[in-house]
Write a protein that holds these residues in place. Structure first.
Motif, mmCIF file in Angstrom:
data_model
loop_
_atom_site.group_PDB
_atom_site.id
_atom_site.type_symbol
_atom_site.label_atom_id
_atom_site.label_comp_id
_atom_site.label_asym_id
_atom_site.label_seq_id
_atom_site.Cartn_x
_atom_site.Cartn_y
_atom_site.Cartn_z
ATOM 1 N N SER A 1 44.264 33.479 68.885
ATOM 2 C CA SER A 1 44.834 34.821 68.852
ATOM 3 C C SER A 1 45.406 35.065 70.237
ATOM 4 O O SER A 1 44.856 34.580 71.243
ATOM 5 C CB SER A 1 43.769 35.863 68.522
ATOM 6 N N ALA A 2 46.518 35.785 70.319
ATOM 7 C CA ALA A 2 47.198 35.980 71.598
ATOM 8 C C ALA A 2 47.714 37.402 71.702
ATOM 9 O O ALA A 2 48.137 38.002 70.706
ATOM 10 C CB ALA A 2 48.345 34.983 71.743
ATOM 11 N N VAL A 3 47.684 37.943 72.917
ATOM 12 C CA VAL A 3 48.220 39.275 73.163
ATOM 13 C C VAL A 3 48.710 39.337 74.606
ATOM 14 O O VAL A 3 48.157 38.680 75.494
ATOM 15 C CB VAL A 3 47.139 40.360 72.904
ATOM 16 N N ARG A 4 49.773 40.095 74.831
ATOM 17 C CA ARG A 4 50.263 40.322 76.193
ATOM 18 C C ARG A 4 49.678 41.617 76.735
ATOM 19 O O ARG A 4 49.536 42.605 76.026
ATOM 20 C CB ARG A 4 51.788 40.430 76.207
ATOM 21 N N CYS A 5 49.337 41.596 78.022
ATOM 22 C CA CYS A 5 48.808 42.792 78.661
ATOM 23 C C CYS A 5 49.047 42.705 80.159
ATOM 24 O O CYS A 5 49.456 41.663 80.681
ATOM 25 C CB CYS A 5 47.313 42.955 78.382
ATOM 26 N N GLU A 6 48.789 43.780 80.851
ATOM 27 C CA GLU A 6 48.902 43.794 82.312
ATOM 28 C C GLU A 6 47.527 43.605 82.918
ATOM 29 O O GLU A 6 46.578 44.326 82.583
ATOM 30 C CB GLU A 6 49.518 45.116 82.781
ATOM 31 N N ILE A 7 47.396 42.622 83.793
ATOM 32 C CA ILE A 7 46.153 42.383 84.518
ATOM 33 C C ILE A 7 46.475 42.408 86.003
ATOM 34 O O ILE A 7 47.232 41.579 86.496
ATOM 35 C CB ILE A 7 45.513 41.037 84.128
ATOM 36 N N GLU A 8 45.915 43.419 86.681
ATOM 37 C CA GLU A 8 46.136 43.589 88.116
ATOM 38 C C GLU A 8 47.627 43.580 88.459
ATOM 39 O O GLU A 8 48.061 42.961 89.431
ATOM 40 C CB GLU A 8 45.377 42.517 88.902
ATOM 41 N N GLY A 9 48.408 44.269 87.633
ATOM 42 C CA GLY A 9 49.830 44.416 87.902
ATOM 43 C C GLY A 9 50.707 43.279 87.448
ATOM 44 O O GLY A 9 51.927 43.317 87.657
ATOM 45 N N HIS A 10 50.123 42.276 86.802
ATOM 46 C CA HIS A 10 50.891 41.112 86.357
ATOM 47 C C HIS A 10 50.960 41.068 84.830
ATOM 48 O O HIS A 10 49.972 41.346 84.138
ATOM 49 C CB HIS A 10 50.254 39.822 86.881
ATOM 50 N N ASP A 11 52.132 40.698 84.312
ATOM 51 C CA ASP A 11 52.312 40.500 82.872
ATOM 52 C C ASP A 11 51.631 39.194 82.496
ATOM 53 O O ASP A 11 52.061 38.114 82.902
ATOM 54 C CB ASP A 11 53.812 40.457 82.556
ATOM 55 N N GLU B 1 43.972 52.027 73.175
ATOM 56 C CA GLU B 1 44.823 53.176 73.481
ATOM 57 C C GLU B 1 45.217 53.241 74.958
ATOM 58 O O GLU B 1 46.163 53.941 75.329
ATOM 59 C CB GLU B 1 44.128 54.481 73.063
ATOM 60 N N HIS B 2 44.498 52.502 75.808
ATOM 61 C CA HIS B 2 44.823 52.442 77.235
ATOM 62 C C HIS B 2 45.554 51.154 77.602
ATOM 63 O O HIS B 2 45.684 50.819 78.786
ATOM 64 C CB HIS B 2 43.545 52.561 78.067
ATOM 65 N N ASP B 3 46.008 50.412 76.602
ATOM 66 C CA ASP B 3 46.678 49.124 76.794
ATOM 67 C C ASP B 3 45.777 48.090 77.450
ATOM 68 O O ASP B 3 46.240 47.186 78.147
ATOM 69 C CB ASP B 3 47.979 49.274 77.613
ATOM 70 N N GLU B 4 44.484 48.220 77.214
ATOM 71 C CA GLU B 4 43.524 47.237 77.690
ATOM 72 C C GLU B 4 43.146 46.301 76.535
ATOM 73 O O GLU B 4 43.163 46.691 75.367
ATOM 74 C CB GLU B 4 42.261 47.913 78.233
ATOM 75 N N VAL B 5 42.755 45.074 76.896
ATOM 76 C CA VAL B 5 42.422 44.073 75.886
ATOM 77 C C VAL B 5 41.141 44.447 75.147
ATOM 78 O O VAL B 5 40.143 44.854 75.754
ATOM 79 C CB VAL B 5 42.250 42.688 76.539
ATOM 80 N N VAL B 6 41.186 44.311 73.838
ATOM 81 C CA VAL B 6 40.001 44.444 73.000
ATOM 82 C C VAL B 6 39.980 43.249 72.056
ATOM 83 O O VAL B 6 41.030 42.792 71.606
ATOM 84 C CB VAL B 6 40.004 45.787 72.231
ATOM 85 N N ALA B 7 38.797 42.712 71.808
ATOM 86 C CA ALA B 7 38.652 41.537 70.947
ATOM 87 C C ALA B 7 37.610 41.824 69.880
ATOM 88 O O ALA B 7 36.624 42.525 70.126
ATOM 89 C CB ALA B 7 38.238 40.314 71.756
ATOM 90 N N ALA B 8 37.845 41.262 68.694
ATOM 91 C CA ALA B 8 36.886 41.384 67.594
ATOM 92 C C ALA B 8 36.645 40.015 66.997
ATOM 93 O O ALA B 8 37.558 39.181 66.925
ATOM 94 C CB ALA B 8 37.395 42.344 66.529
ATOM 95 N N SER B 9 35.421 39.762 66.551
ATOM 96 C CA SER B 9 35.110 38.551 65.798
ATOM 97 C C SER B 9 34.512 38.960 64.469
ATOM 98 O O SER B 9 33.770 39.941 64.381
ATOM 99 C CB SER B 9 34.146 37.640 66.567
ATOM 100 N N SER B 10 34.866 38.188 63.429
ATOM 101 C CA SER B 10 34.402 38.510 62.089
ATOM 102 C C SER B 10 33.942 37.240 61.395
ATOM 103 O O SER B 10 34.579 36.198 61.499
ATOM 104 C CB SER B 10 35.531 39.160 61.276
ATOM 105 N N SER B 11 32.837 37.357 60.657
ATOM 106 C CA SER B 11 32.314 36.240 59.873
ATOM 107 C C SER B 11 32.187 36.682 58.426
ATOM 108 O O SER B 11 31.322 37.507 58.097
ATOM 109 C CB SER B 11 30.954 35.788 60.399
ATOM 110 N N PRO B 12 33.033 36.162 57.515
ATOM 111 C CA PRO B 12 32.925 36.548 56.111
ATOM 112 C C PRO B 12 31.574 36.201 55.486
ATOM 113 O O PRO B 12 31.085 36.924 54.619
ATOM 114 C CB PRO B 12 34.063 35.759 55.446
ATOM 115 N N SER B 13 30.960 35.101 55.918
ATOM 116 C CA SER B 13 29.703 34.678 55.292
ATOM 117 C C SER B 13 28.545 35.611 55.617
ATOM 118 O O SER B 13 27.625 35.773 54.803
ATOM 119 C CB SER B 13 29.353 33.251 55.732
#
Length: 338
Positions: free
Chosen positions: A245-255, A303-315
């Protein structure tokens, strides 16, 4: 699930889409960084086959596509739109079969153009790719054969910053690529690349005004990045099987581009690097508990353009979430079950 199943809605709230038997469930935040609603079924009572695709437009609306059983031995595709996290998604609308009728031909992929029109791609019985997309004034256009050959594994659909839709597919010995040349036009076959790719490992995101970047695992197990018109670049050894999974965000002023993948050890591995600067290198850092083998991970921005991650297990039905801390780098909060 094909695509990012964790998304930020138009109102800033997060939503997850989860497979559950012969249905798809959705859950939404009641408020930013708050508690979550109970799961509810997407699209009414229609029974579905496993394998659901999710795409999201610039308007924040989510588009979903899946196969449903029709008559014995045959299936058809259906589509739903979800406008806001706390509203119910629309009922599933039948959109037919790429070969008029028959069984499932492959898992669908969904992209949404700048005008909010959904594009549903799927492999056809000839081994190429077919497309059906929404029309500008409502309804759906006819199925179109985009050609191609010997397509394997999941397709990877993406929408560029230009709002033009692109599609990637794995084939023996290489990757196929289609791109819209103008808004509303049928994507056309463009330059592909000869590379030993593992089917089922493709994931594409927009990384600049000019490019989408495709991430894939090659035959040796390395995670690679490719932008049409350039040569593929080896980024890092893959942390585990399946797509990142991939997402773009700003970290310490860098893309930056942040990657996440369930690692071979069972934990979630994260890596980050300056967007489109693969030569800078990337390193995996594992986080959270060990997860079942069927667990997947998805990234989004809150909502603050910060990274959020989720993991899901169907089983197990377990859904875990973490967010970036207000600290330098990519420090994450403790994973919590929601």
């Amino acid at each position: 699930m094909n695509g990012d199943w964790l998304i930020r809605g138009r109102d800033g709230r997060l939503t997850v889409y989860l497979p559950s038997g012969d249905a798809v469930l959705c859950r939404a935040e009641r408020g930013p960084a708050g508690v979550w609603d109970a799961p509810r079924t997407v699209g009414g009572t229609q029974k579905l086959h496993p394998g659901v695709a999710v795409g999201q437009g610039a308007d924040g609306y989510a588009h979903l596509a899946a196969w449903r059983p029709t008559v014995p031995g045959e299936s058809g595709l259906v589509h739903s739109t979800h406008f806001r996290p706390r509203l119910a998604p629309l009922d599933w609308v039948p959109i037919g079969h790429p070969d008029k009728k028959g069984e499932r031909t492959g898992e669908p992929a969904v992209a949404v153009d700048a005008q909010g029109r959904g594009y549903v791609f799927v492999r056809n019985k000839g081994g190429g790719v077919s497309l059906r997309n929404q029309k500008e004034k409502g309804g759906w256009g006819p199925w179109q054969d985009l050609e191609g050959h010997d397509v394997e594994g999941e397709l990877a659909a993406a929408t560029g910053e230009s709002g033009l839709v692109e599609l990637y597919a794995a084939a023996p010995g290489g990757i196929l690529h289609w791109r819209q040349e103008e808004p509303g036009r049928t994507p056309v076959r463009g330059e592909g690349v000869d590379v030993p790719v593992r089917p089922g490992t493709l994931r594409a995101i927009a990384t600049s005004a000019e490019h989408t970047t495709l991430f894939f695992t090659d035959a040796s197990g390395d995670l690679c990045a490719w932008r049409p018109g350039e040569k593929p670049v080896t980024l890092i050894a893959s942390a585990g099987p399946g797509p990142v999974s991939a997402v773009r965000c700003e970290i310490e002023g860098h893309d930056c581009t942040v990657l996440a993948q369930r690692s071979s050890s069972g934990r979630v591995a994260f890596a980050a690097y300056p967007t489109e600067q693969e030569s800078a290198g990337a390193w995996w850092t594992e986080s959270g508990p060990q997860l079942p083998t069927d667990a997947t991970v998805s990234l989004a921005l809150d909502e603050h353009d910060e990274v959020v991650a989720a993991s899901s297990s169907p089983s197990t039905g377990t859904l875990l979430l973490t967010r970036r801390k207000d600290e330098p780098g990519l420090a994450l909060e403790a994973w919590r079950e929601i």
